[in-house]
Each structure stands twice: as C-alpha cells, then as structure tokens.
Motif scaffolding. Sequence first.
Motif, PDB file in Angstrom:
ATOM      1  N   ALA A   1     -17.654   7.008   8.542  1.00 15.37           N
ATOM      2  CA  ALA A   1     -17.299   8.370   8.131  1.00 15.37           C
ATOM      3  C   ALA A   1     -16.677   9.160   9.272  1.00 15.37           C
ATOM      4  CB  ALA A   1     -18.541   9.085   7.617  1.00 15.37           C
ATOM      5  N   ALA A   2     -16.846   8.653  10.521  1.00 14.36           N
ATOM      6  CA  ALA A   2     -16.368   9.406  11.686  1.00 14.36           C
ATOM      7  C   ALA A   2     -14.888   9.144  11.936  1.00 14.36           C
ATOM      8  CB  ALA A   2     -17.185   9.019  12.901  1.00 14.36           C
ATOM      9  N   ASP A   3     -14.306  10.018  12.781  1.00 19.23           N
ATOM     10  CA  ASP A   3     -12.897   9.842  13.147  1.00 19.23           C
ATOM     11  C   ASP A   3     -12.767   8.925  14.354  1.00 19.23           C
ATOM     12  OD1 ASP A   3     -12.278  11.944  11.295  1.00 19.23           O
ATOM     13  OD2 ASP A   3     -12.951  13.357  12.845  1.00 19.23           O
ATOM     14  N   MET A   4     -13.698   9.088  15.259  1.00 22.24           N
ATOM     15  CA  MET A   4     -13.628   8.364  16.514  1.00 22.24           C
ATOM     16  C   MET A   4     -14.887   7.502  16.661  1.00 22.24           C
ATOM     17  SD  MET A   4     -11.026  10.228  17.794  1.00 22.24           S
ATOM     18  CE  MET A   4     -11.013  10.068  19.557  1.00 22.24           C
ATOM     19  N   ALA A   5     -14.800   6.534  17.535  1.00 20.97           N
ATOM     20  CA  ALA A   5     -15.954   5.659  17.755  1.00 20.97           C
ATOM     21  C   ALA A   5     -16.135   5.414  19.245  1.00 20.97           C
ATOM     22  CB  ALA A   5     -15.751   4.342  17.022  1.00 20.97           C
TER      23      ALA A   5
ATOM     24  N   ALA B   1     -16.337   0.478  24.526  1.00 21.48           N
ATOM     25  CA  ALA B   1     -15.095   0.749  23.793  1.00 21.48           C
ATOM     26  C   ALA B   1     -15.146   2.171  23.286  1.00 21.48           C
ATOM     27  CB  ALA B   1     -14.946  -0.210  22.617  1.00 21.48           C
ATOM     28  N   SER B   2     -13.945   2.808  23.217  1.00 20.04           N
ATOM     29  CA  SER B   2     -13.897   4.139  22.634  1.00 20.04           C
ATOM     30  C   SER B   2     -12.475   4.442  22.190  1.00 20.04           C
ATOM     31  CB  SER B   2     -14.383   5.181  23.642  1.00 20.04           C
ATOM     32  OG  SER B   2     -13.430   5.325  24.666  1.00 20.04           O
ATOM     33  N   GLY B   3     -12.358   5.333  21.224  1.00 19.70           N
ATOM     34  CA  GLY B   3     -11.043   5.719  20.728  1.00 19.70           C
ATOM     35  C   GLY B   3     -11.116   5.993  19.242  1.00 19.70           C
ATOM     36  N   HIS B   4      -9.947   5.986  18.590  1.00 15.24           N
ATOM     37  CA  HIS B   4      -9.965   6.179  17.145  1.00 15.24           C
ATOM     38  C   HIS B   4     -10.725   5.032  16.503  1.00 15.24           C
ATOM     39  CE1 HIS B   4      -7.527   9.741  16.695  1.00 15.24           C
ATOM     40  NE2 HIS B   4      -6.830   9.317  17.747  1.00 15.24           N
ATOM     41  N   ARG B   5     -11.429   5.378  15.437  1.00 16.63           N
ATOM     42  CA  ARG B   5     -12.352   4.421  14.838  1.00 16.63           C
ATOM     43  C   ARG B   5     -11.652   3.103  14.487  1.00 16.63           C
ATOM     44  NH1 ARG B   5     -13.215   3.516   9.756  1.00 16.63           N
ATOM     45  NH2 ARG B   5     -12.129   5.386   9.114  1.00 16.63           N
ATOM     46  N   ALA B   6     -10.491   3.215  13.866  1.00 10.53           N
ATOM     47  CA  ALA B   6      -9.792   2.013  13.419  1.00 10.53           C
ATOM     48  C   ALA B   6      -9.388   1.156  14.617  1.00 10.53           C
ATOM     49  CB  ALA B   6      -8.570   2.410  12.610  1.00 10.53           C
ATOM     50  N   ALA B   7      -8.936   1.843  15.678  1.00 12.19           N
ATOM     51  CA  ALA B   7      -8.493   1.114  16.865  1.00 12.19           C
ATOM     52  C   ALA B   7      -9.658   0.398  17.528  1.00 12.19           C
ATOM     53  CB  ALA B   7      -7.851   2.079  17.844  1.00 12.19           C
TER      54      ALA B   7
ATOM     55  N   ALA C   1     -10.068  -3.563  17.934  1.00 17.25           N
ATOM     56  CA  ALA C   1     -10.251  -4.106  19.292  1.00 17.25           C
ATOM     57  C   ALA C   1     -11.516  -4.953  19.359  1.00 17.25           C
ATOM     58  CB  ALA C   1     -10.325  -2.973  20.297  1.00 17.25           C
ATOM     59  N   ARG C   2     -12.563  -4.501  18.707  1.00 13.85           N
ATOM     60  CA  ARG C   2     -13.826  -5.229  18.705  1.00 13.85           C
ATOM     61  C   ARG C   2     -13.690  -6.542  17.966  1.00 13.85           C
ATOM     62  NH1 ARG C   2     -17.858  -4.497  21.944  1.00 13.85           N
ATOM     63  NH2 ARG C   2     -19.487  -4.769  20.392  1.00 13.85           N
ATOM     64  N   THR C   3     -12.930  -6.481  16.845  1.00 19.42           N
ATOM     65  CA  THR C   3     -12.734  -7.698  16.062  1.00 19.42           C
ATOM     66  C   THR C   3     -11.984  -8.724  16.886  1.00 19.42           C
ATOM     67  OG1 THR C   3     -12.547  -6.246  14.155  1.00 19.42           O
ATOM     68  CG2 THR C   3     -11.933  -8.555  13.814  1.00 19.42           C
ATOM     69  N   ALA C   4     -10.962  -8.205  17.601  1.00 17.27           N
ATOM     70  CA  ALA C   4     -10.157  -9.108  18.428  1.00 17.27           C
ATOM     71  C   ALA C   4     -11.000  -9.715  19.543  1.00 17.27           C
ATOM     72  CB  ALA C   4      -8.989  -8.342  19.028  1.00 17.27           C
ATOM     73  N   THR C   5     -11.820  -8.885  20.161  1.00 18.85           N
ATOM     74  CA  THR C   5     -12.685  -9.369  21.241  1.00 18.85           C
ATOM     75  C   THR C   5     -13.639 -10.430  20.711  1.00 18.85           C
ATOM     76  OG1 THR C   5     -12.607  -7.160  22.179  1.00 18.85           O
ATOM     77  CG2 THR C   5     -14.266  -8.633  23.074  1.00 18.85           C
TER      78      THR C   5
END
Lengths: 870, 245
Positions: free
Chosen positions: B215-219, B229-235, B239-243
């Motif tokens: 529900a959040a904008d950022m993570a 990790a930090s930034g826009h939620r989707a990014a 990034a986490r998926t890629a890692t």
Amino acid sequence: MPATTPSRRDARSPGIVGTLIRTLTFPHWDRHRLRTVLTVGGVALGVATVVILIDVGNSVLASFEHMLGTMAGTMELEVTSPSGTVDERLLDVVASVPGVREAAGLVEGFVPMADDPEESLYLVGIDFLGSRAWEQQFPRKRIAIDDELLFISDPTSVALTPAMAARLNLSPDAALPVVTPDGPRPLHWRGTLGDIPPAALFDGAIGVMDLPAAQLFLNRVDRLDRIGVQLTAGASADVVRERLVAALGPGVDVASPELRGQQSERALLSLRAMLLCNTSYGIIVGALIAYHTVAVSVRQRRRELALVEMLGVRRRTLFLLCSLESMALAGAGATLGVGLGRVAAAAAAGGIGAVVSEIWARVDVPAATHSTPGALVAVAIGFAGAFVATAVAFVGTFRVPTVEALRPAGIAPPDSRTFLAPLTLGLVLIASAWLLAFAPHGLAFVPLVIALAGTHDVAYFGVCLIAPALVLYTGRALRRFAHRSCRLPWRLAAENLPRAPGHGGATVAIIAVATGIAISCACLVQSFEQAWVGWIEQHFAADLFVGSGARIRLLAGPPMSPTVARTLATVPGVAAVEPFRVLPFRIGDRPTFLQGISVDDRLAHGGLAMVEGTFAAAAPALRDGSGVLLSDNLAVRLGLHRGDPIDLAVPGGHRRFRIEGTFIDYQGSLDLGAVAIATNQLAAIWRDENANLFRVWLLPGTPVAETRAAVLARLGPGYFVMTGSQFVAGTRTVLDGFFRSTWALVVVIALVGVVGVVNAQLASVLDREVEIVTLRTVGLSIRDLTRSVVLECSMLGALGGLSGALLGAMLGAQFLRLALPLVTGWRIPLELPVTLLAVVVVSSAAVSALAGYVPARALAGLGTRHRSTD
Amino acid sequence: MSTPHEAPVLDARDLSKVYEQGPRRVTALAAVSLELAAGTWLAITGSSGSGKTTLLNLLAGLDLPTSGAVWVAGTQMSTLGADARTDFRRRNIGFVFQFFNLLPTMTAWDNVALPLAAERLSRAEIEHRTAATLEAVGLTGLARHRPCELSGGEQQRVGIARALVMRPRLLLADEPTGNLDRASGDAVLALLRGVIERTGLAIVMVTHSPSAAAAADMALIMEDGRMVASGHRAAVASARTATAS
C-alpha cells in the motif's frame, strides 16, 4: 490541515491535568477499589501510629504538669530538701526573709482505703484556715465546714470532694478508714471541697486536712514536704531566692515550682525516651507504608504513563498528576489517621497514665491531650511519605525507556550490579547502629533520644536498601536449586522471585522493618523481665512479703511504721522481719532514691547482688554511717566506683560518705538508681524509721499459707501479704503493664505490615495477569498456578521475616548493650526470644502466602481467552 | 526520497544505535539515512531484529541515536530538551501502534481528545476537532464507547484518529495491521491512504505484511540494523527479485 501551533492555546482550556484526573485517575481508583482503600488505609495506619504515640506521651506530661501547677497555685518559690523533707522550724525563717509576703508548709501523700485498698486518697495537709497562702488553690469560701472548731480539734477531720463522698456513700461525720503508716485509722468527713482546681485531680480522690493533723497522720511530725512562698509586690524572685538560700543554709533547695516540674519530668526520662523511640518507629512505619502503597500504585501504571507521555503530555504534567493523586489519597488517609489516632490515644491515655502512676509518679490522665503540632507532624509524615514515594516510583518508571515501558512484557532482566551500591550502603547503615558505643554518658535528653532513635531508624532504612538485593540473590540461588525439582509450582515461584527485585524488595522491606521492631522490642522485654525476675528470685527472696495497700507496686508502696514490724514479729512461726525503705531523694538536681536496708538481716539472708565489693566487707561502714552503697545503674550514670567519696544531702546540710560497693537493684529504685544506707543510719540521720515493704522469714517447717493467713488476720484490712511466688507473679504483672504500650505498638506495626504485604502482593499478581492467563492457555492447572504464586509470596515473607528477625535481634542486642546503660545505667544481658523469632519467620511467610492467595486464585481462575494488554 | 525542490518532512542522517548489554555492545542500527517528502508513504520491512522498531523510535524522538541526527519538519529532534521534544512530538508526529495502546479507562472520544487537551486548546476547539477526526475515521457513533467495547479494527481506527487529531506532519505506524484480520487491515490501509491524500502528511510504516507494504509508495528494507535497499516500492521490489535470482 496545518499542524497545531502553540499560538492556539486558550486560557479557558479544560486543562490536561483535569482531563487526566477525570479520565485516568478516577476510573483507576474505581477499577482498583481494594488497592485504593489499602493505600488510604496504609497511610491512615501510619499517621494514626504517630498520632497515638505523640498524644499519649503529651497526655502524660501535660497531666503531670497540670497536677504540679494546680497544687503550686500562686506560689512563686518553693523550699524543698533533696534529703526528702524540710524541718518545720524553717517556716518561720522563710517568713522573716524580706520580700516574702506569705510562707506556708505542706505535707502530702497517698493513703490506701482500708476497705478498698485498690483505691487510694491523695491527702494534703495545709494550714488553709490560718494562712492566706493557699487562697488560690484552696479558697476558704469554697470549702464548706460546718464546725471549724471540731475540724481543727479532731486530727481525723478531713474535707473531701462531693464526688469522693458520693462514690464512698459517706454521710457527714462518717468514718473513712484509711491505712496510715501506723495501720488502719479512720478519717472523718467534716468538710466539703467545692469547685476548686485541686478537686478535679485524681478523679476527685483528694482529701484536705489541717496541717498538724496531716503531719500526725502521715507520720511526718515537725516535718514538711515543702514550703510554698509568695512574694511581696514588686519583689524580685531571684533576689528573694538568694536571700532565702543565705538564710536557710545548706541542705535545702529554693526554686520555682516550674523547676520542680522539670526535675520531676527528669524522673520520667526513660518513659519519655521509650515513647519517643516508639514514636520514631511509628514514623518509620508510617512513612514506609505511605511510601510503599503509593509507589506500588504509580509503578503499576508504568505503561499507561509511558503511553500518555508518548501522546504528548509532558513528564512534569504526569508527575503533577501522580503527585495530586498521591496527595489526595494521603489527605484522605491522613484525615482518617488523625481521627483514628485520636480515638485510640484517648482510649490508651488512661492505661499509660496508670502504668506511669504504678511505676514512677502518681499522675491522673483523665483524658488524652491532643497535640495539634503532633497531628501536623503525623500528617506531614503521611504526605511526605506519599510524595517521596511518588517521586521515586515516577523516576523509576521513566528510567525504563518509554519504548520498553510500552511493551506488554517490557521487563528487562535485572542487572545485579545495580543493586550492589544500595546493598553496600544498606549494610554500612545497619552496622552504624553500633556507633552508639561512642555516645558519652550524661548526654542531654534530646541528643540522647536522637542518638537512640536515630541509630535504629538508620538501620531500618538500611534494611530497606538491601531488600531488593536480598530478593535478587536469594531468588537466583533458589532458581538454581529449583531447576532440579520436577514440581512446577516450585520452579515457577523460584523463577519469578528474582524477576522484579525492586517490587519484591518493597514487600521484604516492610516485613523486615515490622518484624525487626517486634523482635527488638521482644528482646528488650524478655531480657528485662528475665533479669528482673531472676534478681528477685535470687536476691530479693523471702517467705512472705508484706506491704500497705492492695497489691505489689514496682516502686515502694505506702510507708508502714515499726509497729507493723513488731506486730509481724509476734505472729507464730515468724523468724525475722526485714524492713525495706525507699525515699525520694536527689543528688544535685538528679532525682533518685534513698534506700534503707537492714544490714544484719541482709547478711543473714544472702547479702546483696554486688557488682563492686562485697556486702560483708561493706557492712561495718554501713553500720557506722561512714559508708553507703550505690546501685550499679546510678554508679554507671554518675561514673562513680567503690572507694569514691560522695556528698549527699542530709537534713540540715550535706555529708560526705565513702562508696563501699555497688549493687544490682531493680525493685527499689527503678531506672533512677538508689543510694543504700543502713536502717539505723536512716533513723539517726533522716529520722525515718518507716518501711515500705517487709520481707518476712519463717522458721523452718512453718506452713507458709497458714502463716500468711495469720499475718493478714493480725494486721487487718489495708495490707497485702504475698508468698514469694505471688510476689514474683505480681512483679511480672506490673512489668507486663509497663510494656503493654510497647506490645500495642508492635501489634499496630504488624497490622501495618500486613496491609503493606497484601497491597504489594495484590499489585504484583495483578501485574502478571496476562502472563498467568498465558500459562493457563498452555495448560497449567489453576491449582499449580495458585500454588506457584502463593509459594513465591511465602518466600518473600520468609525472607522478610528472617532478615527482620536478624536485624531485630541485632538491634535488641545494641539496645541492651549500649542504649539501656545510657538511659538507665542498667546493664542487662541479652535474652533472645528464640521461640518468637521462629514464630515471626513462619507467620511472615504465612501472612504473605495468604496475601497472595486471593488474587492468585482469582487470576488463575480466569478464562483462557486472550486478554489484551490494554 | 524527496524531490529536489521540496524540503523533506523527515530527514534522518547516519543514524546508529548501539546498546550496551553488560560487556557486550549490540549494534541495533548502523548508519541509516533517509528522507521523506510530504504526502509520501514509506514502508519499512525486514526480518525480526533487523532494527525496524529501533529506527521508528529514533524517528519519533522516543529514543536518542548513538550517532547521527533526525530532522522532522526542519527541526533537529536531538537538540530539544525533554519537554520541548514532547511538545514537538505532540504537534508534529502521530504514532499508531500494533496493539492500539488505547487508554482503557477512556472512551474513544477521550482518547482522541487527549493530545488536544495537552495542547490546552479551548473546549470548543477540542470538541470540534475531536468530532471531525472521529467522523473522518468513521467512528462518530462509537465515540462514547470504551476500548473494551470496540472491535480490533475499531480500536485501531481510534488509534489513528488520536494520531491525526493534532494534524501532524509525520505519522509513524508500527505494524498498524499486525493485530487485525484481513478486512480490518485493508480498511485501515485505505484509511491511511485517504489521510495522505487529504492532508499531505508523510507516513513511515513498519510492517511484516507484504499486503501492507504494497500500500506504500516507497520501501526500505533492513537487515541486521542496516538498510539494504530503499526507493520507490516497485523499484525496490524488482531490485530484490533480481538480487534473489
């Protein structure tokens, strides 16, 4: 929606404190009614304890001063003699001194009623018909005498109060048999004392006689107890006093009546010291219970306070809220406590007055004198205890980070290093009780009491400091031990014990202080009674004891003349009659006693319990009047020893004697001490041949009971005749009466302790509500849970009881070893009340277990549904 | 995490927190920095013990960092005294708890009105704001109920109303849906989204729940006290998926 800014503040705001009181405080009190009542009750008990002790002490002293003031009236100076009585011929000398307007003599004494020896009459002999000196105390127009001539001519005439006449159902001119030194003799009611100040003394049991008649009646022919002096207008009391001293020569004192009051008060030194020490105990207990109940109340709301702070309420506002709550509860408790204390003091004052009359000096305490400063002190203690508790508990609450306090189970395991400093300080404070050893003899009253009470109070504070550490270390040791046990309640109890040492420590501290006071008092009482009764059995023994009045008194009873001894000697089976005489006496301004002992009788019956010298070696000097003996307690207080010279007041001057030895004495001089001389010297120098008690020795094989009956029959009414065992039992009864106030205090302290324990355990168990429900959820039985809580509580109780018992025994030893010699000069060996020690430890554990049982049972019985920590 | 042209509501730089447990030093947080602009919702996730709650407490000024600093609405929290920090927190920061932490003796109304009373606003102002805030969270009809008379979702809405009643610039939420059923949790998240849109406040939310984080904008993801990790939620998610792959 902009953020709220400070500029929006409004003076008409309802106020956060008011809001919090309405929404937090009142509902909290309502939800925890029992604990609120306990808090108020705890403060009330503490305040009441202090009020009782202060009021009772004040009542006795006020009555004493009232009695002296009433009898002294307008007399500005008094002539007395440290040797006891004043030569009547000095009356003319006093009257002739410039500046003296009136001089009048007085004799006084208590005589038992022959028909009812329990009751006694305060007889005063004054020249109320001829001298205007007594006009204020005994105004002639308020003394109704039908036939003045008959009143003066018949030496048995007496004026009584209407109350006394009504009580004895007397008709005018009726005979009133009283026991005089020469035996029972009748007085005749020939005058009525109207509404005059002395008539209110001793519940109206006062009789006024013409001076010569009273002298005859009280066996004080040509002697006066004192001479009252009124000065001419404008005369300086100091100047006249100096003239009187010069005119009267050595052997008499001239002083204001107030000074006599102060000297008499000195006689009550040990009673006042005891009452003040007890008051200090009351203060400790009162403050402790006020502290504890309030502290528990604040601590229990740790989460709530942390949350409110987090929502933006300042810490100082929260502190104000907690303080207001505490002050409100303390106010209610203090009001209740003052009321309770005054009622209890009113009930106890008469009893304490009776004890004082029995032991030291006759005093009438018709009603309690309520001391407003005393009540204020008690209330201040209640409020101060509550305030300090709030402050300490508040600081403790916020020592934990707000985040931790907000967590449902936000209790970090205790760090044992935190408790090391209080433990060390506490032990040092306890050990410092022995610093009393450095207090010098002859210390003034106020510093003496401060030193006595202070060392004990500091030790009790010390045990409060070490209590948390005791809980922690004992708990950890028990935990190791309990790990081997397969009994779950044991394991849970041992696991929980060291978890919150501060909490458990408060319970242990209350129990330790309460039991400590109880045990130290018990040590004193038991050691004292043991020493006293043992001494009587070994050194004051006889087959029969004969005295005037209804029963044995600790100090000497009314005097009896040698005719009584002669009568006793004629009873079949009587081998010897040994007189024992005690007279009030002064050494300087120190009130003490002069004892007359029959040297030959003493030598024949074991001598005296000597500390320095032997009685046999002292006997020749006693007989020839060159030597005296000093009671050990007086010698200790004066710093004198065998061989030292001592100057004593004798009629007409002073005389130097040599101290031939010191002896142990309880019965004949109490804590004031005595100088013992031979009876032949008492008769020769002091012109006194009376005795206050006769020890009667029977011929071998003579039946005691029959002889006792024969003695009673021969003497007639107004005397008591006791066997040795009856005498010991009678003494024990009087001693028990003396220590009754101490035991009453112990009971109050025990009650306060119980309230504290119930309060603490209740709060402790309620704190663990969630945990207990969780344990039920995972399958623990109600019985096991209840047992674990009860076991934990009893462990705390036993720990408190044990530490209190050890502390009490140590303070008891300190009291007997150091304090008692300072106050009384007595050196009494310690007798540990071993049975009581065991009872105290067991009952502390039992009371604590009971205190934990009810809430534990209630909580363990809760459903297993999840309860929100909110 | 804020755009270059607007001053961040929250600015945390190099935050570290070290606890001393006896002889042991435990680093709960190590050099965490973040910025948050108004109207932004940041979800902090991570496993237990990763330092999420410690970070939240530092951001709220409930605890002070061993090193680093926090600015909220331009004010450095650690420079304020205890009272000033309390006042500042009351006016600028709202807090929502997992276990609601409502005061059990107070009604919903009183719980919400408490910070306003602490601010010494007028009675009329307190009544107006409390009524409006309760209405905003849909609890007007339950205002006189005590916490024990409310469901979990209702209690959390009272908690949110209490956090919002002072119109803060920043809302900190510690597992706001962690103690709620799915439906109640979704309702709370929707409520928070509505609040952001209406008021423009910034939200920092600690959560374990993927649906709440979504529900959040950022993570911001944390591990062992560090920001991984930090930034826009989707990014962050990609990034986490890629890692991971």
